[in-house]
Design a protein around this motif. Sequence first.
Motif, PDB file in Angstrom:
ATOM      1  N   LYS A  76       0.855  -1.178   0.000  1.00 57.25           N
ATOM      2  CA  LYS A  76       0.000   0.000   0.000  1.00 57.25           C
ATOM      3  C   LYS A  76       0.895   1.233   0.000  1.00 57.25           C
ATOM      4  O   LYS A  76       2.022   1.196   0.484  1.00 57.25           O
ATOM      5  N   ALA A 115      -4.242   2.247   6.318  1.00 58.21           N
ATOM      6  CA  ALA A 115      -3.384   1.285   5.619  1.00 58.21           C
ATOM      7  C   ALA A 115      -3.450  -0.094   6.252  1.00 58.21           C
ATOM      8  O   ALA A 115      -3.272  -1.109   5.581  1.00 58.21           O
ATOM      9  N   GLU A 120     -10.037  -3.119   0.450  1.00 61.12           N
ATOM     10  CA  GLU A 120      -9.395  -2.543  -0.721  1.00 61.12           C
ATOM     11  C   GLU A 120     -10.345  -2.711  -1.897  1.00 61.12           C
ATOM     12  O   GLU A 120     -10.459  -3.781  -2.467  1.00 61.12           O
TER      13      GLU A 120
END
Length: 248
Positions: A76, A115, A120
């Motif tokens: 990420k 994060a 996602e």
Amino acid sequence: MITAVIIDDEKNALEVLELQLAQFCKQVQVVAAANGGIPGIEAIRKYKPELVFLDIEMPHKNGFDVLSETKDCRYKVIFTTAYDQFAIKAFKFSAIDYLLKPIDIRELQQAVEKAESKEEHRSLDEKIQVLLTQLQGTARQDRIALPVGDAMQFFQTDEILRCESDSNYTHITLVNGKKITVAKTLKEVEESLRGTDFYRIHQSHLVNMSHIGKVVKGEGGYVVMKDGTTLSISRNKKEAFLESFRKI
């Protein structure tokens, strides 16, 4: 624990962010702090981090080059940028995390927490493509806001002849001959002018290519601005500058 690599061409920025992470984001283990895009690519390949803090404007290999050359590595990314507000909508629209310099501690903590999340919805490749498209649509600008004294002053980009570095300040020469000093580094001014006809020909000089009168390509190389000022071109920037100059 989440492993991370920090990539920035400014050593001070690397040290500050690493210290901030150590003090305020203890769930992050910094496995490498790379001073520039090329060592950054090497660090990503060597350590295979879960998270990368990535500066955008860097010589030789910028942040997008780093992403492009490490596509096969899964991580990420959180951009660390000095971009002015005109580009922030592009980051938000692409759903890519970013931190504006100087980095705020709370925003850093929130970005790290995000994060850590498993969610996602779009791949990094998709997000980057959206970001680049948005930046191309917003980057071209006709004016810039700069801190002059106690106020922010707006300037038309085509009225700026050149900018010269002076430590944490930048001296700006306008086409009409007027000179002003702003409380920004030359790099910050350069990033604010991204997408315009300005080019960093030297560590100390950023010039408006529309106002160059002559380019001398011989040994060393230099430009003559329309006001008669002669400025040297750095050896490592000469080839790329000449290529860009041919396109205008």
